[in-house]
Design a protein around this motif. Structure first.
Motif, PDB file in Angstrom:
ATOM      1  N   LYS A   1      55.539 101.982-104.085  1.00 48.37           N
ATOM      2  CA  LYS A   1      56.995 103.198-104.626  1.00 48.37           C
ATOM      3  C   LYS A   1      56.409 102.601-105.973  1.00 48.37           C
ATOM      4  N   ASN A   2      55.950 102.500-106.913  1.00 45.13           N
ATOM      5  CA  ASN A   2      55.587 102.748-107.493  1.00 45.13           C
ATOM      6  C   ASN A   2      53.882 103.524-108.354  1.00 45.13           C
TER       7      ASN A   2
ATOM      8  N   ASP B   1      55.565 101.356-113.828  1.00 44.16           N
ATOM      9  CA  ASP B   1      56.392 100.117-113.430  1.00 44.16           C
ATOM     10  C   ASP B   1      55.007  99.274-113.616  1.00 44.16           C
TER      11      ASP B   1
HETATM   12 MG   LIG Z   1      59.236 100.768-109.376  1.00 45.99          MG
END
Ligand SMILES: [Mg+2]
Ligand SMILES: Nc1ncnc2c1ncn2[C@@H]1O[C@H](COP(=O)(O)OP(=O)(O)OP(=O)(O)O)[C@@H](O)[C@H]1O
Length: 325
Positions: free
Chosen positions: A197-198, A210
């Motif tokens: 997700k990063n 992130d």
């Molecule tokens: Mg993130």
């Protein structure tokens, strides 16, 4: 969502906004930060501001200084390979910062969950993470620039390893040893949150976001953290390509280890992956998609067995492949 006047002021001061109205459009995500997209005369940018308290069920407090750690990681990583991180444009009040917005780049997690799994992309993730580790290994300068042990302990070691140890008498000693060894190793610059997700999927390959948990520590952690996500998604979806992606990531990473014996690192990554797998079903930050009791049981049983009998990451992934996909 509101934005402080001092952030607007900071953007103007950095020449990133004209005198007119500034429109801040909230971006998705944001467990730990406010993240906005802002249109500027020189193109879209992202403004990210750390929150003093994380927006998750169990309360986590985290110092806002992690915003500055993230900026440092993004800059350092771009210095090694400009493709791997967005360009930081300005540091703003409150440990906020502005970076270039990367248009048209989906988040890797969304791609994986939609069934678009590309092991070649996973291999490139491995090559890029290991390149950052190789460039920063045994560097006094990087070690001095990322003295974030306390933050890493609060956001990674405590919730993922020690919290589970408190709730699992049988494995407590193994997990505590793992936590102590992880905290003690100072080998290379660790991103700390290499999760799909990063990672943005750009035309130029993976871009890492992130980096709030960046620390000078054990590079095996980044490899384990990312592999864990792929293995959990393999259980969730039953898609064999996800374990293939994990194998491709691990193999590409192994190929770039030039600062220590690869076997030792892969063994540490295997032990950490086993612990992180368990943490994602028993810990403070459970994988949100792994809700089916059967899936949780499978991960719990496998992870517990793997913690008791550590195996190198390559072997762990190969066994996972045989069992689940
Ligand atoms: Mg993130
Ligand atoms: N430079 C960028 N270009 C394009 N999109 C971005 C950029 N930075 C962040 N985003 C988008 O904003 C989302 C949140 O960013 P980021 O992961 O840095 O913040 P976060 O608050 O830590 O999020 P989370 O807690 O969900 O991980 C990303 O998943 C991505 O979709």
């Amino acid at each position: 969502m509101t934005v402080d006047a001092d952030i607007i002021e900071g953007l103007r001061g950095a020449g990133l906004a004209g005198e007119g109205n500034i429109v801040l459009e909230p971006l998705t995500g944001g467990v730990s930060c406010d993240v906005w997209k802002v249109e500027t005369p020189s193109g879209p940018i992202v403004v990210k501001r750390p929150l003093p308290q994380l927006r998750v069920a169990a309360e986590w407090l985290a110092p806002v200084e992690r915003g500055t750690s993230e900026v440092r990681w993004l800059r350092r990583a771009r210095g090694i390979d400009a493709r791997v991180a967005p360009d930081v444009l300005a540091e703003l009040p409150g440990h906020a910062f502005a970076m270039r917005f990367l248009p048209g780049c989906p988040v890797w997690k969304d791609e994986l969950m939609a069934g678009r799994v590309d092991p070649a992309f996973a291999a490139e993730v491995g090559r890029r993470i290991v390149a950052v580790h190789a460039a920063t290994a045994d560097s006094e300068r990087d070690r001095a620039d990322f003295p974030n042990d306390e933050m890493f302990r609060a956001l990674r070691v405590d919730p993922f390893l020690l919290y589970v140890a408190e709730h699992d008498a049988e494995l407590a000693s193994a997990l505590r040893t793992l936590a102590a060894e992880l905290s003690a190793r100072k080998i290379a610059l660790v991103h700390g949150d290499v999760s799909p997700k990063n990672i943005l999927v750009s035309a130029d390959g993976p871009v890492f976001l992130d980096a709030e948990c960046a620390v000078y520590g054990d590079p095996a952690f980044d490899l384990a953290f990312c592999t864990t996500h792929l293995l959990l998604k393999a259980v969730w979806s039953g898609d064999a390509r996800l374990t293939e992606a994990a194998a491709a990531l691990a193999a590409a990473y192994r190929g770039g280890i030039d600062w220590e014996a690869a076997d030792g690192l892969m063994l540490r990554a295997g032990a950490l992956t086993a612990a992180l797998l368990l943490a994602r079903v028993e810990g403070k930050s459970p994988a949100p998609y792994l809700t089916a009791p059967d899936h949780k049981r499978i991960v719990r049983e496998q992870a517990r067995a793997l913690i008791a009998r550590a195996s190198p990451l390559d072997e762990l992934v190969a066994n996972w492949k045989r069992t689940f996909a």
